[in-house]
Design an enzyme around this catalytic site. Structure first.
Site, PDB file in Angstrom:
ATOM      1  CG  ASP A 114      -0.297  -0.320   2.504  1.00  0.00           C
ATOM      2  OD1 ASP A 114       0.907  -0.628   2.514  1.00  0.00           O
ATOM      3  OD2 ASP A 114      -0.981  -0.288   3.545  1.00  0.00           O
ATOM      4  CB  CYS A 162      -6.161  -0.428   7.550  1.00  0.00           C
ATOM      5  SG  CYS A 162      -4.477  -0.282   6.924  1.00  0.00           S
ATOM      6  CG  ASN A 191       8.937  -3.556  11.554  1.00  0.00           C
ATOM      7  OD1 ASN A 191      10.053  -3.330  11.999  1.00  0.00           O
ATOM      8  ND2 ASN A 191       8.601  -4.725  11.038  1.00  0.00           N
ATOM      9  CE1 TYR A 205       2.871  -3.862  20.813  1.00  0.00           C
ATOM     10  CE2 TYR A 205       2.980  -5.640  22.422  1.00  0.00           C
ATOM     11  CZ  TYR A 205       3.422  -5.054  21.245  1.00  0.00           C
ATOM     12  OH  TYR A 205       4.406  -5.669  20.504  1.00  0.00           O
ATOM     13  CB  SER A 253       0.246   1.129  15.740  1.00  0.00           C
ATOM     14  OG  SER A 253       1.247   0.260  15.271  1.00  0.00           O
ATOM     15  NE  ARG A 293      -4.496  -2.648 -11.558  1.00  0.00           N
ATOM     16  CZ  ARG A 293      -4.505  -3.736 -10.805  1.00  0.00           C
ATOM     17  NH1 ARG A 293      -4.970  -4.871 -11.286  1.00  0.00           N
ATOM     18  NH2 ARG A 293      -4.047  -3.705  -9.565  1.00  0.00           N
ATOM     19  CG  PHE A 312       1.075  -6.185  18.469  1.00  0.00           C
ATOM     20  CD1 PHE A 312       0.733  -4.855  18.662  1.00  0.00           C
ATOM     21  CD2 PHE A 312       1.674  -6.547  17.274  1.00  0.00           C
ATOM     22  CE1 PHE A 312       0.981  -3.915  17.672  1.00  0.00           C
ATOM     23  CE2 PHE A 312       1.929  -5.614  16.280  1.00  0.00           C
ATOM     24  CZ  PHE A 312       1.588  -4.294  16.481  1.00  0.00           C
ATOM     25  N   GLY A 362      -0.408  -8.374  14.074  1.00  0.00           N
ATOM     26  CA  GLY A 362       0.186  -7.601  12.993  1.00  0.00           C
ATOM     27  C   GLY A 362       1.696  -7.715  12.968  1.00  0.00           C
ATOM     28  NE  ARG A 366      -1.741  -3.712  14.420  1.00  0.00           N
ATOM     29  CZ  ARG A 366      -0.867  -3.539  13.454  1.00  0.00           C
ATOM     30  NH1 ARG A 366       0.029  -2.600  13.545  1.00  0.00           N
ATOM     31  NH2 ARG A 366      -0.878  -4.312  12.385  1.00  0.00           N
TER      32      ARG A 366
END
Length: 730
Positions: free
Chosen positions: A13, A141, A173, A218, A296, A465, A602, A604, A720
């Site tokens: 992304d 997200c 990260n 967290y 997060s 495309r 957590f 992810g 998270r």
């Protein structure tokens, strides 16, 4: 067609710009761009992009329309059919469902961010049909971040690394294989002396690069931000001119943050009070300062407050006027996506039926209605499609699919969306899918969601495309992506499916563009160019409104100013100021439960070789990270008697999943990391294998979407921080 192309990689992304070249053997080589580029620094290419053609040409790719001819849903009896047959039958069945249950009985889950080829036409189709029930994983997200940004300062805010002297990172990260272009931007900023503050429970590589690392507990980000705001206000470090002229609610905010003195914030977060103050002072004085987006805080019990507090931090230190942050707008080169979507065609009574409106209205039509007039005033569009907007709540959608309450949803489309695995409470998603009269999946592979479909339609690959970015409003730049090769087999672009279905549903007059190229030419028509010429410029910057100048139009909020105290949230009955509430399932809030479930979960932490549930097919990428891995600190693992390299169960009060344990000294003691999106495409499909391992290995099996675990404003699940878990040998 020239063999060398300028392409936007859509393997993840971040959308790095790369070069692609067809070699003599027909294979496509992708490599980093050779010339300077405003959105992608040199050497920005990761292993996913380098190996993109291995995915495009993978032997398991779906290349033809398939129909499930089994006697029950999930039975893997597939028959190859033509596109015409598939579309005819889908249209016929959809008409019958709508006649019986109404158009709102159609639900759709779509991944916009990696597809970017239909330019609002899916929502156009749904709005004309009469269904408000579009959702996306963007609900939890970045799409929800964009929604919070809108109610606070009118549009999504982008951090400018090149113009920042201080960067505040939140659990990002980054690496050479994870958002590599931004990683290179970070390294360039640090090289010229930019300061870096990192909030992350893990001691990551980026944390080790920081001037200040705050290893917070967290899920406590909102409390830490409120503590920083407390320092900046009480020590008079804020931009007084900007606050006075362009903010509302400062006195109310000042009063609220007195509830978060540093000693209290230190107790909540586990961070040193002196270090928190040091970070706040650095952020306020090393101007310009910015906060790049991080996932997060999109996925916490206090998500809305954490995002709001970030917006406030940016505002009170003047980041919107000193170049550190850029407020986006509909792109000046392009026809607005909002115009293409035709939200005005959806009747008001249907908007009110959007699932989630009664329980969690913020991100629905109802919640966003207060921004219609401000958006029209500033941007000229009433329905500002800012990175996903006007979304049905996923929990409410899957519940309606499973229980038919508050009304039945009986047809479901998953477009470039592995919906079974993409949301919390996978058990309920499965029930919902099993209860459908029609499931259509448009994808490249036989995903676990596709295994549950009546029809699987072959989607094209990003090397196959042309694309004009962006596929939503509010991004201040855009890139063109050239088509490298023709789609493999009978793969089609998303717009082909949407238009052909629209024609069969009697909506042809509203889809005048015969194919994707005509649609692209319409999208870029304000430039006076067509695609053949336009694609050569590669990138284009938007002309943005003058928000804050002497003749500034202000921002697209009800007040026209940055709303530190949110009138929109107040109108919806929510707290208009950010806050921190301890999640209901932690060792602090429920010490008795913590005796049985002693770990904090957590979900992810991105891996290098895959993206969400993509690229797990056997091959070079899967070989890099073959197994779904749980991470435990060696001391925690030793206390539980769990050696590294063995398979374990990770269990919450919601469910359990099977993972391979790895000891990791960077993982905070007393916590466990589980991966997202893991399944086993090499396994047979169907219920006997848990849909190729999805029901055994995916994180959504242990993540609840019950009210106790949802952010109260957004209605999205806490993934998270704030979920208790236990781990034990298989």
């Amino acid at each position: 067609m020239a063999s060398k192309k300028h392409v936007v990689c859509q393997s993840c992304d971040i959308n790095c710009v790369v070069e692609a070249e067809v070699k003599a053997d027909g294979k496509i080589q992708t490599k980093s761009i050779s010339e300077p580029h405003p959105t992608t620094p040199p050497n920005s290419i990761c292993m996913k992009s380098v190996n993109a053609d291995t995915i495009r040409t993978h032997k398991d790719r779906v290349l033809y329309p398939l129909k499930n001819v089994g006697s029950k849903r999930g039975e893997q009896r597939w028959e190859r059919i033509s596109w015409d047959q598939a579309l005819d039958e889908i249209a016929e069945k959809l008409k019958k469902i709508i006649a019986k249950y109404g158009p709102e009985s159609l639900g759709v889950s779509q991944t916009e961010i990696n597809q970017q080829s239909e330019y609002g036409t899916l929502r156009r189709f749904m709005n004309l049909l009469g269904s408000p029930n579009w959702t996306s994983a963007m609900y939890m997200c970045i799409g929800n971040t964009a929604g919070v940004h809108r109610v606070t300062h009118g549009s999504y805010s982008f951090a400018s690394f090149a113009d920042s002297n201080c960067l505040l990172f939140i659990g990002k990260n980054l690496s050479n294989h994870n958002w590599v272009s931004q990683f290179n931007d970070l390294k360039a900023a640090l090289k010229r002396g930019c300061k870096l503050i990192v909030l992350d429970p893990r001691r990551t590589k980026v944390a080790e690069m920081a001037d200040i690392w705050l290893p917070l507990r967290y899920g406590t980000d909102a409390a830490l931000f409120l503590g920083m705001i407390n320092v900046i206000i009480n020590e008079q470090l804020y931009d007084k001119e900007f606050v006075e002229n362009w903010c509302v609610g400062f006195e109310e905010l000042k009063e609220r943050v007195q509830e978060y003195p540093l000693d209290k914030v230190a107790e909540i977060t586990g961070c040193d009070a002196g270090e928190i103050r040091k970070a706040a002072v650095m952020f306020a004085t090393e101007s310009p300062a910015s906060i790049p987006w991080a996932v997060s805080t999109d996925m916490q019990k206090n998500s809305c407050s954490a995002i709001r507090a970030q917006c406030i931090l940016r505002a009170i230190v003047g980041s919107f006027v000193n170049g550190a942050e850029i407020l986006g707008a509909p792109h000046s080169d392009l026809v607005p996506i909002s115009k293409i979507q035709m939200h005005e065609a959806l009747p008001e009574e249907k908007k009110k039926l959007q699932l989630g409106t009664e329980t969690y209205p913020f991100l629905t039509y109802t919640g966003m209605s207060a921004l219609e007039e401000p958006s029209e005033r500033v941007y000229g569009v009433k329905y500002f499609h800012n990175m996903g907007a006007f979304m049905a709540n996923p929990t409410a959608l899957f519940t309606a699919m499973a229980t038919e309450k508050p009304y039945p949803v009986k047809a479901f489309f998953a477009l470039a969306s592995n919906a079974l695995m993409g949301y919390a409470n996978q058990q309920n998603a499965l029930k919902g899918l099993m209860n459908q009269d029609l499931v259509v999946c448009y994808d490249q592979f036989m995903t676990p969601t596709a295994q549950l479909a009546d029809y699987v339609l072959p989607g094209d690959h990003w090397l196959e495309r042309p694309v004009v970015q962006p596929n939503w409003e509010g991004i201040p730049f855009g890139n063109t992506s050239q088509q490298v090769v023709e789609p493999a087999g009978e793969a089609k672009d998303e717009y082909y499916f949407i238009r052909e279905l629209a024609v069969r549903m009697g909506l042809e007059e509203h889809f005048p563009w015969k194919d994707r190229l005509e649609l692209i030419n319409y999208r870029i028509s304000p430039t006076g160019m067509e695609w053949e010429e336009y694609q050569k410029q590669y990138t284009y910057m938007s002309k943005l409104p003058d928000y804050f100048g002497p003749e500034g139009v202000g921002v697209a909020t009800p007040s026209g100013k940055v709303e530190l105290y949110s009138s929109v949230f107040e109108k919806l009955g929510y707290d208009p100021l950010p806050y921190y509430h301890e999640p209901l399932q932690t060792e602090i809030s429920d010490p008795e439960l913590a005796k049985e479930y002693p770990l904090i979960l957590f979900a992810g932490l991105r891996e290098d070789s895959n993206f969400q549930s993509c690229y797990h097919q056997p091959g070079i990428l899967r070989d890099a990270e073959p197994d779904p891995v749980a991470l435990l600190h060696p001391k925690t693992a030793q206390s539980l008697g769990l050696p590294s390299g063995e398979w374990i169960w990770v269990e919450t009060t919601h469910g359990r999943l099977k993972l391979l344990l790895k000891h990791d000294g960077a993982q905070p003691e007393g916590t466990i990391r589980i991966p997202h999106g893991r399944w086993c495409p090499e396994q047979e499909g169907g219920p006997e294998t848990g849909f190729s391992g999805a029901m055994l290995h995916n994180d959504a099996m242990v993540l609840s979407d019950d009210d106790w675990n949802l952010d109260p404003e957004q209605g999205l699940p806490n993934l998270r921080g704030g979920i208790l878990a236990k781990a034990y040998k298989c």
